[in-house]
Design an enzyme around this catalytic site. Structure first.
Site, PDB file in Angstrom:
ATOM      1  N   CYS A   1      11.031  -9.634   1.094  1.00 26.38           N
ATOM      2  CA  CYS A   1       9.812  -9.396   0.321  1.00 26.38           C
ATOM      3  C   CYS A   1       9.267  -7.991   0.535  1.00 26.38           C
ATOM      4  O   CYS A   1       8.593  -7.441  -0.340  1.00 26.38           O
ATOM      5  CB  CYS A   1       8.753 -10.437   0.658  1.00 26.38           C
TER       6      CYS A   1
ATOM      7  N   HIS B   1       4.944 -12.203   5.499  1.00 21.94           N
ATOM      8  CA  HIS B   1       5.316 -12.121   4.079  1.00 21.94           C
ATOM      9  C   HIS B   1       4.545 -10.989   3.413  1.00 21.94           C
ATOM     10  O   HIS B   1       3.409 -10.692   3.789  1.00 21.94           O
ATOM     11  CB  HIS B   1       4.993 -13.459   3.403  1.00 21.94           C
TER      12      HIS B   1
END
Length: 612
Positions: free
Chosen positions: A94, A572
């Protein structure tokens, strides 16, 4: 279904628990929950819910970083079409997806790669998987063409309703080949571990620089010059140097929090609750004014081990940094990550009121002022430990001889792997304890986590003033660096040209020589530059200086990348970009219209210059 499931701790009771499937993006029922939890030593028959003492029908404010940044709990409308294509997560990729979405929202990168698609594809090498420009163009076309972001047709919608799938599915594109190329030979980015988006951004800019298409270099939009002013506290004399940078690192001014009383009360209540095993109170996040962070950036800082050329001895020194030029696009990184007293990495969970309009004109560099006296241009003596002198200066030791056991000891403490390798190498394989001391001294340097480059010298060259003294854009390159290049068979003129063009970075200078064969015999230019070594202004017509797109210091926010988690090595990343007048959230393959963009919780902010 074969999907991995997440069970929310604190909700486990003999009757069940909150179970969520991220692949299906909805809560699910696990008929074998007791058996699955028993695998982890959890006996659900003896568990009782403790999630803040709240029941399912209670209203629980969403204050956690994960919920706010991903805009959990709001109905987000999926977006389709050109520029609204997501990227599949390849396993902790990510950080790459967020950076590339922001990069390809910039017109200069769109034109350089997608605009040149026919020419780049027609002239790509026999193995396009090993060509940076081909892979950048391929990825850019996938994100911008709209071919891979189309709303479901009526028949698909009917099928979803029949399967009780009420959310239109967004598949996104897979950046597997792109990731394989940009991360090859980099131990961290080539792994499936989570990485720092800021480090990847600088790595990508370096690749763009090395593989530019002709005279076009889209990374020019990020490049700016920083003027560093160092003053000797005893003699009051000053030295001005310039260096190239690509992002502005903004410190978090924790002492300027506007809700200190609330934070103290929360911390006391939290500790008391943990001690008595009661539900933890609702999170209170420190609120930091952006103006305080900007003030902390501009304040003078002490220079450790400052060597005064006026005294020819160590002295106290202070350094201030200003913008010698303002870039077309300003990237601001909030320095949220630090080390605790136990040297364990930690993250500031703070809220900063980042402005939509940013004015930093007051940070413009002014140069040498009337009445200021410059420090003599004398380099400090070279002090190199005897046990590592040979490998540092004569390149006798190969990096493959690095003691990997010491490297891993340091890496387990949470330091970047490449920094650990450099620490062990430059301390002569003398053990983890000695290498740890090297890390403490060098961890604030911008290339701290960059890979070890030229055996025996490259790391020292990138360390700048710590070994050979600071080298400004207007100074003669270090003679030691010139000698190393000439010993490889290149002309002295080439060496000087290359070092001037790369701010005396040895590895980049070698790349410059190979990419600029036309300057091999331009001896007149070198003689002219040597005669004007102390000139403060480098002609833009010459190829030796960094190209900058200077202008006004007024900017507007158009994108930001947020990080969730306690460390850059976990968690994340999500990207928000303002397109067509509204904010859009890019969460891996999911691209939706943003309802509440969390601009106060970002990690990297992208600003574009407002034309004056």
């Amino acid at each position: 279904m074969g999907y991995p499931l997440a069970v929310k701790l604190g909700t486990i009771t003999p009757d069940g628990a909150d179970v969520y499937s991220f692949q299906e993006e909805e809560p699910v029922t696990d008929p074998h929950l007791a058996k699955h939890l028993a695998h982890f030593g959890i006996d659900m028959l003896h568990m009782h819910g403790t999630e803040n003492g709240l029941r399912d029908n209670d209203i629980k404010p969403r204050v956690s970083e994960w919920e706010v940044i991903q805009e959990t709990g709001t109905k987000l409308k999926p977006m389709y079409g050109p520029g609204y294509t997501g990227l599949k997560n390849l396993g902790n990729s990510c950080y790459l997806s967020s950076v590339m979405q922001a990069i390809f929202s910039i017109p200069e990168f769109q034109r350089a790669y997608v605009g040149n698609l026919p020419r780049i594809f027609d002239y790509s090498p026999l193995d396009p998987t090993q060509d940076f420009n081909t892979q950048m163009t391929k990825l850019g076309h996938g994100l911008l063409s709209g071919q891979y972001s189309k709303p479901p047709v009526k028949s698909e919608l009917i099928e979803q309703v029949m399967k009780e799938e009420h959310k239109p599915q967004q598949n996104g594109i897979s950046p597997r080949m792109f990731k394989a190329f940009v991360s090859k030979s980099h131990p961290e980015f080539s792994s499936n571990r989570q990485q720092d988006a800021q480090e990847f951004f600088l790595h990508l800019v370096n690749l763009v620089e090395r593989n530019r298409i002709g005279s076009e270099n889209p990374s020019d939009v990020f490049r700016f010059l920083v003027e560093e002013r160092i003053q000797c506290c005893q003699t009051r004399k000053v030295r001005y140097t310039e260096r190239v940078d690509y992002l502005m690192q903004l410190p978090v001014a924790m002492e300027a929090a506007t809700n200190k009383d609330e934070l103290i009360a929360y911390e006391l209540t939290r500790r008391e609750a943990e001690a008595n095993r009661r539900p933890v109170p609702e999170l209170v996040r420190a609120k930091i004014p952006f103006s305080a962070c900007l003030q902390a950036f501009s304040e003078p800082e002490n220079v450790d081990d400052f060597w005064s050329s006026a005294l020819q001895a160590k002295s106290a020194g202070v350094k201030t940094s200003r913008f010698a030029s303002f870039p077309e696009y300003l990237v601001v990184q909030i320095k949220k990550f630090t080390f605790g007293l136990d040297w364990v990495p930690k993250k500031f969970d703070v809220s900063i009121d980042m402005p939509d309009l940013l004015d930093i004109n007051h940070l413009r560099a002014r140069g040498l002022q009337p009445g200021e006296e410059e420090l003599p241009d004398i380099s400090p003596p070279i002090v190199i430990p005897d046990d590592s002198k040979d490998r540092l200066m004569n390149q006798l030791i190969d990096p493959s001889d690095i003691d990997e056991s010491s490297v891993m000891q340091l890496a387990e403490m949470g330091f970047p792997l490449e920094a650990c390798r450099k620490a062990v190498y430059f301390t002569g394989n003398m053990g983890a304890e000695v290498a740890f001391n090297w890390i403490i001294v060098h961890m604030e340097e911008p290339d701290f986590a960059e890979p070890l480059t030229m055996p025996g010298y490259g790391g020292a060259a990138s360390a700048g003033a710590s070994v050979f003294g600071a080298t400004g854009l207007d100074n003669q390159p270090p003679e030691e660096t010139v000698s190393i290049i000439t010993s490889m068979g290149f002309h002295r003129n080439q060496a000087i040209q290359a070092l001037r063009a790369t701010n005396s970075n040895l590895e980049r200078a070698l790349d410059w020589i190979f990419s600029h064969p036309e300057f091999e015999e331009d001896s007149d230019f070198v003689i002219e530059m040597e005669n004007n070594a102390n000139a403060n202004i480098i002609s833009e017509a010459k190829p030796e200086g960094p190209r900058v797109k200077d202008g006004s210091g007024m900017y507007e926010l158009f994108a930001f990348i947020s990080h969730m988690g306690t460390s850059t090595m976990s968690g994340h990343y999500v990207c928000h970009i303002k397109k067509e007048g509204r904010w859009v959230i890019y969460n891996d393959h999911r691209v939706c219209a943003s309802e509440r963009p969390p601009k106060d919780l970002g990690y990297m902010y992208f600003y574009r210059r407002i034309p004056s």
